[in-house]
Enzyme design. Sequence first.
Site, PDB file in Angstrom:
ATOM      1  N   LYS A   6       0.854  -1.200   0.000  1.00 11.64           N
ATOM      2  CA  LYS A   6       0.000   0.000   0.000  1.00 11.64           C
ATOM      3  C   LYS A   6       0.885   1.244   0.000  1.00 11.64           C
ATOM      4  CE  LYS A   6      -0.321  -0.305   5.043  1.00 11.64           C
ATOM      5  NZ  LYS A   6      -1.177  -0.749   6.164  1.00 11.64           N
TER       6      LYS A   6
ATOM      7  N   TYR B 212      15.821  29.811   8.796  1.00 13.01           N
ATOM      8  CA  TYR B 212      14.556  30.487   9.118  1.00 13.01           C
ATOM      9  C   TYR B 212      14.334  30.558  10.628  1.00 13.01           C
ATOM     10  CZ  TYR B 212      12.855  30.284   4.284  1.00 13.01           C
ATOM     11  OH  TYR B 212      12.687  30.453   2.933  1.00 13.01           O
TER      12      TYR B 212
HETATM   13  C1  LIG Z   1      -0.374  -1.786   6.794  1.00 14.03           C
HETATM   14  C2  LIG Z   1      -0.929  -3.039   7.327  1.00 14.03           C
HETATM   15  C3  LIG Z   1      -0.089  -4.141   7.596  1.00 14.03           C
HETATM   16  C4  LIG Z   1       1.406  -4.062   7.512  1.00 14.03           C
HETATM   17  O1  LIG Z   1       1.887  -3.579   8.754  1.00 14.03           O
HETATM   18  P1  LIG Z   1       3.455  -3.422   9.055  1.00 14.03           P
HETATM   19  O2  LIG Z   1       3.489  -2.922  10.447  1.00 14.03           O
HETATM   20  O3  LIG Z   1       3.965  -2.405   8.080  1.00 14.03           O
HETATM   21  O4  LIG Z   1       4.044  -4.755   8.860  1.00 14.03           O
HETATM   22  C5  LIG Z   1      -0.683  -5.325   7.980  1.00 14.03           C
HETATM   23  N1  LIG Z   1      -2.022  -5.421   8.134  1.00 14.03           N
HETATM   24  C6  LIG Z   1      -2.848  -4.386   7.921  1.00 14.03           C
HETATM   25  C7  LIG Z   1      -4.304  -4.549   8.116  1.00 14.03           C
HETATM   26  C8  LIG Z   1      -2.327  -3.165   7.534  1.00 14.03           C
HETATM   27  O5  LIG Z   1      -3.157  -2.127   7.342  1.00 14.03           O
END
Ligand SMILES: *Cc1c(COP(=O)(O)O)cnc(C)c1O
Length: 358
Positions: free
Chosen positions: A34, A254
């Site tokens: 994702k 800044y």
């Molecule tokens: C993003 C996600 C993962 C992966 O989690 P990590 O901590 O990056 O391994 C697994 N399960 C779900 C439902 C997620 O949304």
Amino acid sequence: MRPLVATIDLAAIRHNYAVAKRCAPGRQAFAVVKANAYGHGVREVVSALYDEADGFAVASLEEAAEVRAMHGEARILLLEGCFAAEELPMAAHLQLDLVVQGLAQIEALLAAELPRSLNVWLKLDSGMHRLGLSADEVRRQFPRLRAAAQVAELNLMSHFACADERGHSLTELQLECFLDLLDLDFDQRSLANSAALLTIPAAHMDWLRPGIMLYGATPFADPSAAELGLRPAMSLTAQLIAVREVAAGESVGYGATWIAERPSRIGTLSCGYADGYPRHAPSGTPVWLGGRRVPLVGRVSMDMLTVDLTDLPEAAVGAAAELWGANLPVDEVARAAGTIGYELLTKVTARVPRRYNA
Ligand SMILES: *Cc1c(COP(=O)(O)O)cnc(C)c1O
């Protein structure tokens, strides 16, 4: 060209996927890709794992379509399910593994006329209280879904809130809640993110869901990614584009927030918050330059940031500087900036070119 690049080591991602599989022999894994594969580039990551990965997991139909276009066969898990009933025909067309995380999604699924049945992952709210059905509701819905023409495999999943904190009491409760439902004959079960995969064998079930570990970062405060045998996938490399001497008492950047306590040599690097470097990173946040850590000083600008090179007199304009990566763990930078590696990796912006090493 602006001297800032994110170099992605695809062999490291393959190595890290193999580490995940080795932690849980005999289980299958959805490589979580994702958010553009946590900023690494979903196309390249899916290609790199084309033969290895048992499946992929994504957060939206758009992401799923991108993965399906690359890979005709793989199982693709839609982690939050469809956001509207209108998405269901496309989910079926793409042959997704569909999460259903609430009653409205169940009703939409059971009312839908679909070209083919889908593998459904019923999401249990085991204690995180973000998505999912209560255990009682899972029991009530199980027979309806089992009998539904829209449903091929009927699977159970849940997600941990605190698996990254060793021995957290909620983790135990969530695991118990999940195990309590296994008298129902689900086809497949999935519970483990990276943290659970690495530390809670009892949570491995049938399908793992490793995300952050694939990219060579750790979900834990401790141990480090390197101690877990993971290899960093992204190196964010800028260049030293200016160097100046600043007298004691002069300020840098800044807001004039950093003031030199001694005559100082200040270097300016070609990376800023518009590239995804955290603006709130405080003075002292490490940057890798000339084979050592040098401290960030002053506020991060949109396109640049400044470092103190006083103790590195040999550093000259044109030198490479790593914001994080092979030499400087993203987790170390994240800790200094009060965030997590996940956020730094996913926020590298589109203007930063990605280069890929096979
Ligand atoms: C993003 C996600 C993962 C992966 O989690 P990590 O901590 O990056 O391994 C697994 N399960 C779900 C439902 C997620 O949304």
